[in-house]
Design an enzyme around this catalytic site. Structure first.
Site, PDB file in Angstrom:
ATOM      1  CG  ASP A 176      -3.339  -2.610   0.131  1.00 20.99           C
ATOM      2  OD1 ASP A 176      -4.549  -2.319   0.220  1.00 20.99           O
ATOM      3  OD2 ASP A 176      -2.540  -2.474   1.072  1.00 20.99           O
ATOM      4  CG  ASP A 177      -6.326   0.408  -1.160  1.00 28.15           C
ATOM      5  OD1 ASP A 177      -6.743  -0.523  -0.454  1.00 28.15           O
ATOM      6  OD2 ASP A 177      -6.035   1.528  -0.702  1.00 28.15           O
TER       7      ASP A 177
ATOM      8  CB  CYS B 274      -6.041  -3.088   4.778  1.00 29.10           C
ATOM      9  SG  CYS B 274      -5.585  -2.031   3.406  1.00 29.10           S
TER      10      CYS B 274
ATOM     11  NE  ARG C 249      -4.492  -6.424   3.761  1.00 28.56           N
ATOM     12  CZ  ARG C 249      -3.667  -6.385   2.706  1.00 28.56           C
ATOM     13  NH1 ARG C 249      -2.636  -7.199   2.661  1.00 28.56           N
ATOM     14  NH2 ARG C 249      -3.872  -5.538   1.728  1.00 28.56           N
TER      15      ARG C 249
ATOM     16  CE  LYS D 100      -1.873  -3.367   4.134  1.00 31.07           C
ATOM     17  NZ  LYS D 100      -2.534  -2.223   3.503  1.00 31.07           N
TER      18      LYS D 100
ATOM     19  CG  HIS E 194      -2.833  -3.912   7.825  1.00 33.82           C
ATOM     20  ND1 HIS E 194      -3.506  -3.052   7.002  1.00 33.82           N
ATOM     21  CD2 HIS E 194      -2.692  -3.273   9.024  1.00 33.82           C
ATOM     22  CE1 HIS E 194      -3.767  -1.933   7.645  1.00 33.82           C
ATOM     23  NE2 HIS E 194      -3.287  -2.046   8.877  1.00 33.82           N
TER      24      HIS E 194
ATOM     25  CB  SER F 137      -1.163   0.651   5.254  1.00 39.73           C
ATOM     26  OG  SER F 137      -2.301  -0.155   5.328  1.00 39.73           O
TER      27      SER F 137
ATOM     28  CG  HIS G  46      -2.576   1.304   0.424  1.00 37.03           C
ATOM     29  ND1 HIS G  46      -2.026   2.439   0.974  1.00 37.03           N
ATOM     30  CD2 HIS G  46      -3.587   0.940   1.258  1.00 37.03           C
ATOM     31  CE1 HIS G  46      -2.690   2.744   2.089  1.00 37.03           C
ATOM     32  NE2 HIS G  46      -3.641   1.861   2.274  1.00 37.03           N
TER      33      HIS G  46
ATOM     34  CG  ASP H 299      -6.806  -4.778   0.273  1.00 35.57           C
ATOM     35  OD1 ASP H 299      -6.905  -4.146  -0.802  1.00 35.57           O
ATOM     36  OD2 ASP H 299      -6.422  -4.251   1.326  1.00 35.57           O
ATOM     37  CG  ASN H 300      -9.640  -2.312   0.211  1.00 31.14           C
ATOM     38  OD1 ASN H 300      -8.945  -2.615   1.181  1.00 31.14           O
ATOM     39  ND2 ASN H 300      -9.294  -1.330  -0.591  1.00 31.14           N
TER      40      ASN H 300
ATOM     41  CE  LYS I  54      -8.631   1.888   1.964  1.00 30.02           C
ATOM     42  NZ  LYS I  54      -7.165   1.937   1.910  1.00 30.02           N
TER      43      LYS I  54
HETATM   44 MG    MG Z   1      -6.540  -2.152   1.016  1.00 38.17          MG
END
Ligand code: MG
Length: 475
Positions: A42-43, A82, A86, A139, A141, A164, A242, A294-295, A315
């Protein structure tokens, strides 16, 4: 004479028996589709792994996977935040097709009442055609209400947080929003009242995030062990790095990169535990492992955010730093080891996994998924030649071969602000990785060609209810 003939017959029989057995065993192998493990950070930025050029974060286990497998340098997520990212990974569709991107809200929140529509077909549902065991650890989301949880979307089991790790802020003693990005700040679990769930039940609240990477990995290993004798799909979306950043005590203060590096190094170590488990169980030659993010990095959090390396912005933006992610495919004796410069996307998991497992992709809806299997297995050029950059339900940019045209952008740090350039901007991404040199005036014919491509793509999108704008139903 008779003795010799018997001997010959017995040799012949043995040869036939061996051939028969090897034939049976190759059929059995062909009938055992590969296990699939998708590890999704994540991130995490494009520049946060050693094998993607990070000079201070140590990621020996991921570097080894990259060396033995394929490292993709132009691999994209279908959204720079996010929730829509996903949704795209699991469905093979741009989130605009199913209402999972919104002009009103970037992602789902604890006060959201929507989620991924149940009519969508996820990777887990695809692989159910072949009787895969399907587990998600991490996660989700894509909706925290009961009708949207993973167990309604093809997953047999779920362990993780529903949104998150910075949501449900309590703002308790010692919490100050502005220090989240300070180098000396270590967050407290109690400041984020995030639930940890098993299937549809909350089992811990607030989730103790200090040990969450290790605990997700323990759970993932238990899932692999429990399903070692049948095909399995494990989706492992870590909720880190994240912000707020948490690390187990044995990783804290160890990385030269500071707390962010501690977190990535703990993830790397735990990816290694999964690989070790696959090897111990002798499953590695029948398991595809994919690692990606994811980003891009959350730049507003200074050193608590990651790095996009040489890519522009991060992001929340449709610059490369927002959507190009560090990606590795690993499957010993199947994946042809190489560095891949062709285009790929998490959108492509759907068509690729379908081919690798002999499943049928849905044919009653538009998919945005290319089958990358010939690149993975035989190093053939990637079939993906174009990519569309959507955010907040708007098409901001498109890529065609090496060219990328922006018609709209976002502020690099405060990405909630849209920016409309007076004229579209054109970049040659293979010559100009950092999107610095606008060539729109020099190449009006390419501007026109990509504008046309974007118009045709927009016409191909059916409107859908905005799933991110639905409020929580009143109690
Ligand atoms: Mg993310």
């Amino acid at each position: 004479m008779l003795f010799t003939t018997n001997n010959r017959l017995s040799v012949l029989f043995s040869v036939f028996a061996l051939a028969f057995l090897s034939c049976i065993s190759s059929i059995a192998q062909a009938e055992t589709p590969p296990n699939i493990v998708v590890i999704f950070c994540d991130d995490m930025g494009w520049g946060d792994l050693g094998c993607f050029g990070n000079p201070t974060i140590r990621t020996p286990r991921l570097d080894q996977l990259a060396h033995e497998g394929q490292r993709w340098t132009q691999f994209y997520v279908a959204a720079p935040v996010c929730t829509p990212s996903r949704a795209a990974l699991l469905t093979g569709r741009y989130p605009i097709r199913n209402g999972m991107t919104s002009a009103k809200r970037g992602v789902l929140f604890p006060d959201s009442g929507g989620g991924l529509p149940s009519a969508e077909i996820t990777l887990a549902e695809l692989l159910k055609q072949k009787n895969y065991a399907t587990g998600i650890v991490g996660k989700w989301h894509l909706g925290h209400l009961p009708q949207y949880l993973p167990t309604t979307q093809g997953f047999d089991q779920y362990f993780g947080i529903p949104y998150s790790n910075d949501m449900d802020k309590t703002g308790g003693p010692g919490y100050k929003a502005e220090i989240v990005k300070d180098d000396s700040y270590y967050p407290e679990t109690a400041h984020y009242n995030v639930p940890l769930m098993r299937n549809t039940e909350i089992i811990e609240r607030p989730a103790d995030q200090n040990t969450i990477v290790r605990r997700y990995t323990d759970e993932a290993i238990a899932f692999i062990k429990a399903n070692q004798n049948r095909p399995f799909f494990l989706y492992l979306p870590h909720n880190l790095p994240h912000i707020p950043l948490f690390a187990s005590p044995e990783f804290r203060g160890k990385s030269a990169r500071g707390l962010y590096g501690d977190v990535v190094e703990e993830i790397d170590f735990n990816v290694g535990r999964i690989i070790d488990t696959l090897r111990e169980l002798k499953l590695e030659k029948n398991t595809l492992v994919v690692f990606t993010s994811d980003n891009g990095p959350w730049l507003a959090f200074d050193t608590h955010g990651g790095s996009a390396g040489p890519l522009r912005a991060g992001k929340g933006t449709t610059f490369e730093g927002g959507q190009r992610v560090p990606t590795i495919f690993w499957w010993p004796e199947h994946i042809s080891p190489s560095v891949q410069h062709g285009l790929g996307s998490t959108l492509d998991f759907m068509a690729t996994f379908a081919t690798l497992t002999g499943s049928q992709i849905p044919n009653d809806r538009k998919l945005d998924s290319y089958d990358l299997s010939s690149t993975l297995l035989r190093n053939e050029p990637s079939p993906r030649k174009e990519f569309f950059y959507w955010t907040n339900a708007e098409l901001h940019a498109a890529r065609l071969g090496p060219w990328k045209l922006h018609i709209k952008t976002r502020e690099p740090v405060n990405y909630s602000k849209a920016v409309v350039p007076s004229k579209p901007e054109l970049y040659h991404l293979e010559h100009d990785l950092s999107e610095k040199h606008n060539l729109a005036d020099k190449h009006p014919e390419i501007v026109a060609q990509i504008m046309e491509l974007m118009e045709a793509h927009k016409k191909d999108i059916e409107p859908h209810e905005d799933m991110l704008a639905i409020p929580l139903p009143k109690p």
